[in-house]
Structure formats: structure tokens, C-alpha cells
Design a protein around this motif. Structure first.
Motif, PDB file in Angstrom:
ATOM      1  N   LEU A   1       0.848  -1.210   0.000  1.00 28.09           N
ATOM      2  CA  LEU A   1       0.000   0.000   0.000  1.00 28.09           C
ATOM      3  C   LEU A   1       0.879   1.255   0.000  1.00 28.09           C
ATOM      4  O   LEU A   1       0.560   2.247  -0.666  1.00 28.09           O
ATOM      5  N   PHE A   2       1.995   1.205   0.733  1.00 28.80           N
ATOM      6  CA  PHE A   2       2.884   2.376   0.721  1.00 28.80           C
ATOM      7  C   PHE A   2       3.428   2.603  -0.683  1.00 28.80           C
ATOM      8  O   PHE A   2       3.503   3.734  -1.158  1.00 28.80           O
ATOM      9  N   GLU A   3       3.796   1.522  -1.329  1.00 25.97           N
ATOM     10  CA  GLU A   3       4.284   1.636  -2.720  1.00 25.97           C
ATOM     11  C   GLU A   3       3.207   2.304  -3.594  1.00 25.97           C
ATOM     12  O   GLU A   3       3.504   3.171  -4.403  1.00 25.97           O
ATOM     13  N   ALA A   4       1.938   1.906  -3.389  1.00 24.99           N
ATOM     14  CA  ALA A   4       0.843   2.524  -4.160  1.00 24.99           C
ATOM     15  C   ALA A   4       0.739   4.020  -3.826  1.00 24.99           C
ATOM     16  O   ALA A   4       0.513   4.849  -4.720  1.00 24.99           O
ATOM     17  N   ILE A   5       0.928   4.370  -2.560  1.00 25.22           N
ATOM     18  CA  ILE A   5       0.877   5.793  -2.154  1.00 25.22           C
ATOM     19  C   ILE A   5       1.879   6.607  -2.973  1.00 25.22           C
ATOM     20  O   ILE A   5       1.589   7.727  -3.411  1.00 25.22           O
ATOM     21  N   THR A   6       3.064   6.021  -3.209  1.00 34.00           N
ATOM     22  CA  THR A   6       4.118   6.791  -3.895  1.00 34.00           C
ATOM     23  C   THR A   6       3.738   7.125  -5.348  1.00 34.00           C
ATOM     24  O   THR A   6       4.380   7.953  -5.971  1.00 34.00           O
TER      25      THR A   6
ATOM     26  N   GLU B   1      -1.498  13.012  -5.422  1.00 37.82           N
ATOM     27  CA  GLU B   1      -1.481  13.924  -4.256  1.00 37.82           C
ATOM     28  C   GLU B   1      -0.197  13.790  -3.432  1.00 37.82           C
ATOM     29  O   GLU B   1       0.113  14.663  -2.628  1.00 37.82           O
ATOM     30  N   TYR B   2       0.511  12.658  -3.562  1.00 38.72           N
ATOM     31  CA  TYR B   2       1.690  12.408  -2.715  1.00 38.72           C
ATOM     32  C   TYR B   2       2.944  12.568  -3.583  1.00 38.72           C
ATOM     33  O   TYR B   2       3.398  11.626  -4.230  1.00 38.72           O
ATOM     34  N   GLY B   3       3.481  13.783  -3.582  1.00 35.93           N
ATOM     35  CA  GLY B   3       4.598  14.065  -4.498  1.00 35.93           C
ATOM     36  C   GLY B   3       5.975  13.764  -3.927  1.00 35.93           C
ATOM     37  O   GLY B   3       6.990  13.881  -4.627  1.00 35.93           O
TER      38      GLY B   3
ATOM     39  N   LEU C   1      17.033   7.841   2.588  1.00 35.39           N
ATOM     40  CA  LEU C   1      16.241   8.594   1.608  1.00 35.39           C
ATOM     41  C   LEU C   1      14.770   8.667   2.020  1.00 35.39           C
ATOM     42  O   LEU C   1      14.353   8.068   3.018  1.00 35.39           O
ATOM     43  N   GLY C   2      13.989   9.396   1.219  1.00 36.98           N
ATOM     44  CA  GLY C   2      12.525   9.338   1.341  1.00 36.98           C
ATOM     45  C   GLY C   2      11.932  10.045   2.544  1.00 36.98           C
ATOM     46  O   GLY C   2      10.758   9.880   2.839  1.00 36.98           O
ATOM     47  N   SER C   3      12.739  10.816   3.277  1.00 42.29           N
ATOM     48  CA  SER C   3      12.252  11.547   4.468  1.00 42.29           C
ATOM     49  C   SER C   3      11.769  10.627   5.594  1.00 42.29           C
ATOM     50  O   SER C   3      10.898  11.008   6.376  1.00 42.29           O
ATOM     51  N   THR C   4      12.354   9.443   5.690  1.00 42.84           N
ATOM     52  CA  THR C   4      12.028   8.584   6.839  1.00 42.84           C
ATOM     53  C   THR C   4      12.442   9.260   8.147  1.00 42.84           C
ATOM     54  O   THR C   4      11.816   9.049   9.190  1.00 42.84           O
ATOM     55  N   ILE C   5      13.456  10.116   8.079  1.00 41.45           N
ATOM     56  CA  ILE C   5      13.888  10.852   9.278  1.00 41.45           C
ATOM     57  C   ILE C   5      12.724  11.683   9.841  1.00 41.45           C
ATOM     58  O   ILE C   5      12.638  11.925  11.047  1.00 41.45           O
TER      59      ILE C   5
ATOM     60  N   ALA D   1      -6.362   3.055   3.744  1.00 40.44           N
ATOM     61  CA  ALA D   1      -6.186   1.591   3.793  1.00 40.44           C
ATOM     62  C   ALA D   1      -4.840   1.236   4.426  1.00 40.44           C
ATOM     63  O   ALA D   1      -4.745   0.289   5.228  1.00 40.44           O
ATOM     64  N   PHE D   2      -3.815   2.002   4.082  1.00 39.65           N
ATOM     65  CA  PHE D   2      -2.466   1.804   4.645  1.00 39.65           C
ATOM     66  C   PHE D   2      -2.517   1.927   6.173  1.00 39.65           C
ATOM     67  O   PHE D   2      -1.952   1.112   6.905  1.00 39.65           O
ATOM     68  N   ASN D   3      -3.252   2.936   6.639  1.00 37.55           N
ATOM     69  CA  ASN D   3      -3.358   3.191   8.076  1.00 37.55           C
ATOM     70  C   ASN D   3      -4.177   2.087   8.769  1.00 37.55           C
ATOM     71  O   ASN D   3      -3.741   1.481   9.749  1.00 37.55           O
TER      72      ASN D   3
ATOM     73  N   ALA E   1       3.686  10.073  12.855  1.00 27.78           N
ATOM     74  CA  ALA E   1       3.913  11.517  12.765  1.00 27.78           C
ATOM     75  C   ALA E   1       4.916  11.749  11.647  1.00 27.78           C
ATOM     76  O   ALA E   1       5.920  11.042  11.559  1.00 27.78           O
ATOM     77  N   CYS E   2       4.602  12.689  10.762  1.00 23.28           N
ATOM     78  CA  CYS E   2       5.478  12.965   9.611  1.00 23.28           C
ATOM     79  C   CYS E   2       5.907  14.427   9.715  1.00 23.28           C
ATOM     80  O   CYS E   2       5.111  15.325   9.444  1.00 23.28           O
ATOM     81  N   HIS E   3       7.147  14.637  10.147  1.00 21.52           N
ATOM     82  CA  HIS E   3       7.636  16.003  10.353  1.00 21.52           C
ATOM     83  C   HIS E   3       8.156  16.587   9.051  1.00 21.52           C
ATOM     84  O   HIS E   3       8.782  15.882   8.261  1.00 21.52           O
ATOM     85  N   LYS E   4       7.893  17.858   8.887  1.00 27.13           N
ATOM     86  CA  LYS E   4       8.358  18.570   7.705  1.00 27.13           C
ATOM     87  C   LYS E   4       9.434  19.562   8.151  1.00 27.13           C
ATOM     88  O   LYS E   4       9.411  20.031   9.293  1.00 27.13           O
ATOM     89  N   PHE E   5      10.351  19.904   7.264  1.00 22.73           N
ATOM     90  CA  PHE E   5      11.540  20.659   7.678  1.00 22.73           C
ATOM     91  C   PHE E   5      11.673  21.963   6.902  1.00 22.73           C
ATOM     92  O   PHE E   5      11.219  22.066   5.769  1.00 22.73           O
TER      93      PHE E   5
HETATM   94  C1  AVI Z   1       7.886   6.664   4.880  1.00 21.82           C
HETATM   95  N1  AVI Z   1       7.456   8.026   5.211  1.00 21.82           N
HETATM   96  C2  AVI Z   1       8.506   8.982   4.837  1.00 21.82           C
HETATM   97  C3  AVI Z   1       6.139   8.386   4.702  1.00 21.82           C
HETATM   98  C4  AVI Z   1       5.802   9.844   5.099  1.00 21.82           C
HETATM   99  O1  AVI Z   1       5.351  10.579   4.234  1.00 21.82           O
HETATM  100  O2  AVI Z   1       6.058  10.222   6.254  1.00 21.82           O
HETATM  101  C5  AVI Z   1       5.075   7.463   5.236  1.00 21.82           C
HETATM  102  C6  AVI Z   1       3.666   7.812   4.826  1.00 21.82           C
HETATM  103  N2  AVI Z   1       2.662   7.851   5.629  1.00 21.82           N
HETATM  104  C7  AVI Z   1       1.573   8.173   4.974  1.00 21.82           C
HETATM  105  N3  AVI Z   1       1.899   8.386   3.723  1.00 21.82           N
HETATM  106  C8  AVI Z   1       3.198   8.154   3.597  1.00 21.82           C
END
Ligand code: AVI
Length: 312
Positions: free
Chosen positions: A39-44, A48-50, A154-158, A209-211, A273-277
Motif C-alpha cells: 500500500l505504501f508503494e501505491a501511495i508513492t 497527491e503524494y509528491g 532517503l525518502g524523508s524517513t527521518i 487503507a495503509f493506516n 507523525a510525519c515532520h516537515k523541515f
Molecule cells: C515513509 N514516510 C517517509 C512516509 C511519510 O510521508 O512520512 C510514510 C507515509 N505515511 C503516509 N503516507 C506516507
């Protein structure tokens, strides 16, 4: 043995998270079982998820520069390899100068197998099924004298770490690395709230669905229809939170965690939680951890940076 230790840790984390008195929570790494990873792969791929496409654009644009910067005696380690598609670009550039040696580090054997399968035609791949820091220690111990290490995160996992934990983690990575080694860290940048809300609550419901899958994976006794995917943005904390909100009062038995837990109607479980920088915050984090920040390659279209940090 490794699988048993992981199961014990999982049971412990679920029990600890669901018995918190104020805000129930679950660690976000458990979102990634085989269904969650798909599902995460599908999100990418969602319009909307750039984030992931921005990361790939930056890497595509600067991989050659990165390979030149590293020289011709380098080993590459990646923390959380995922499908490895972005790493391919880097490995291709490195392999023009030397036999590329690549250590993907992940707790998921499935992810490692896929990664090894996909990338073994361009690099010698040594998958390490370990925690990030243990894996990195292993790579550092295995490299030959004088070999530089390029560590990819990579990918902002931090951004999925709490800010204090992120700082501590970058400091621990620094301790394992040696002068001349390089840490490439991807960070998603602060952007308009409406863009973030759409990115984490897409109309097709893939993120929902991922959640929700997290509860399904913990225990089939959760009735997923009785929970709703909810997104909250905390502007001051620069953080998107994913929650699961109980639609009704309910009691659930979680056998794997030896737990019976109740949820009030409207009560939520925080699942990520997804922090932005801001760019300056990344610089501060790098320097506070003992790195020197040498480059910030930015994708202006989405708002994402790859940050090149070197061990002085
Ligand atoms: C893996 N990580 C960087 C994603 C994020 O955006 O924080 C995980 C994610 N959660 C919901 N959509 C994507």
C-alpha cells in the motif's frame, strides 16, 4: 531466534502503545507488513503524494555529482532500502568507476530479498537483516582500510522520528562513521497545509487503507469498519499526524499482546507523525550531530531536499 525476538518486541510495543493513559499510539514501523508495504508503494504513485517522485528527481539530477564526490573506493549502505528504485540511479553512477558494493539494511527480509533481486545486476549486494545502527556498525567493520562509506537515508524517513529522536539518531550514525564518510539524508520540506492534507488523506483512500491495515495486522479481531482514518496537521510542530478514530465504544482483545483494550467513541490511536523541515533546521541538525553540511539539493516543484553531510 531473530523472528521470535521481533514478535516479543512487537507484543511489547503494542501493549505499551495501547495502554497509554492520554493518547494511545502505535509505532509507525509496524505499518509495513507485506500488505502495508504494498500500500505504501501505491501511495508513492498517487498524484497527491509528491514526496517520492520529488526525491527521485533530486537523485536523478545529482547522482553523477554524488558519485564524483565520493571517488572510486566507496561502499554504499542504505538504511531502509524499500524497493531500491532510487538507489539504482546512484549505484549506476558509482558502478562506472568501480564495482559498486551495496549493503541494504532493513528488518524486513522481504524488502531485502526484493532489493537484492532488483539491484544485483548493477552492484554486489549484501543484504543485512538488522536494525539501522547495528547494520551500519557491521558495514563499517567489514569495509577495507581507507574505503569511504556513503550512507543513504532517503525518502524523508527521518521525518517519522520525533525531533529529539531524529537528532539523537543522526548523532549515533555520526559516531559509527569516520572522517570522509558521507551521509545523504532526504527531508520533506514545509509546504501549504492543503497540499499536506491531500497528500496524507487522498481521495482514493489508499492512505486510509495503509493506516487501517495496521490494526488488521495486529489482530484480526479488530473490526476495521469501526475505525476511521484521520489526519491532523500541527502547524507549529510542522507535523502531520495519522490517527485511527474509533467510531463507537468498543472492547477488543489483542491476544498477541496479552491485552484487552477498550476505546471510547471518538478516541484515537496515533499511528504516525510525519515532520516537515525548513532547510536551516536540517543544517542545524547536521552540525549539532558533528557533520558538516556540504550540499542541499532541492526539488522546488514539490519541496524536498537531499542533504549531503560529511564527517569532518
Ligand atoms: C515513509 N514516510 C517517509 C512516509 C511519510 O510521508 O512520512 C510514510 C507515509 N505515511 C503516509 N503516507 C506516507
Amino acid at each position: 531466534m531473530f523472528a521470535k525476538a521481533l514478535e516479543t518486541q512487537f507484543a511489547h510495543d503494542v501493549r505499551a502503545g495501547l495502554t497509554q493513559p492520554d493518547q494511545k499510539s502505535l509505532p509507525c514501523q509496524y505499518l509495513y507488513d507485506s500488505v502495508g508495504s504494498a500500500l505504501f508503494e501505491a501511495i508513492t504513485f498517487l498524484p497527491e503524494y509528491g514526496l517520492t517522485r520529488a526525491d527521485a528527481r533530486v537523485i536523478q539530477a545529482h547522482a553523477g555529482e554524488l558519485a564524483n564526490f565520493m571517488g572510486s573506493d566507496v561502499v554504499i549502505a542504505e538504511l531502509g532500502s524499500g524497493s531500491g528504485s532510487k538507489t539504482r540511479t546512484i549505484l549506476e553512477k558509482v558502478s562506472r568507476r568501480q564495482n559498486a558494493v551495496y549493503y541494504p539494511i532493513d528488518v524486513s527480509q522481504l524488502a531485502l530479498d526484493r532489493c537484492a533481486q532488483d539491484l544485483s545486476s548493477i552492484a554486489t549486494v549484501h543484504p543485512l537483516a538488522m536494525s539501522y545502527l547495528d547494520g551500519l556498525r557491521e558495514v563499517s567493520a567489514r569495509r577495507a582500510a581507507g574505503q569511504r562509506m556513503l550512507v543513504l537515508f532517503l525518502g524523508s524517513t527521518i521525518g517519522n522520528f520525533e525531533p529529539d529522536a531524529a537528532l539523537e539518531f543522526v548523532g549515533e550514525v555520526r559516531q559509527i562513521m569516520s572522517p570522509g564518510d558521507v551521509f545523504l539524508v532526504g527531508t520533506d520540506l514545509v509546504k501549504p497545509t492543503a497540499v499536506l492534507l491531500d497528500a496524507y488523506d487522498d481521495p482514493a483512500g489508499v492512505t486510509a487503507a495503509f493506516n487501517l491495515n495496521l490494526l488488521g495486522r495486529i489482530n484480526r479481531e479488530f473490526d476495521l469498519r469501526q475505525f476511521a482514518h484521520v489526519i491532523r496537521y500541527h502547524e507549529e510542530a510542522q507535523r502531520i499526524e495519522m490517527h485511527l478514530r474509533s467510531r463507537v465504544y468498543q472492547i477488543v482483545s489483542v491476544r498477541r499482546a496479552d491485552l484487552i483494550v477498550d476505546f471510547a467513541a471518538e478516541e484515537t490511536i496515533c499511528t504516525e507523525a510525519c515532520h516537515k523541515f525548513y532547510l536551516e533546521q536540517v543544517e542545524t541538525m547536521a552540525e549539532a550531530s558533528g557533520f558538516e553540511l556540504v550540499e542541499q539539493w532541492v526539488d522546488e516543484e514539490w519541496g524536498f531536499s537531499e542533504n549531503l553531510m560529511i564527517c569532518p
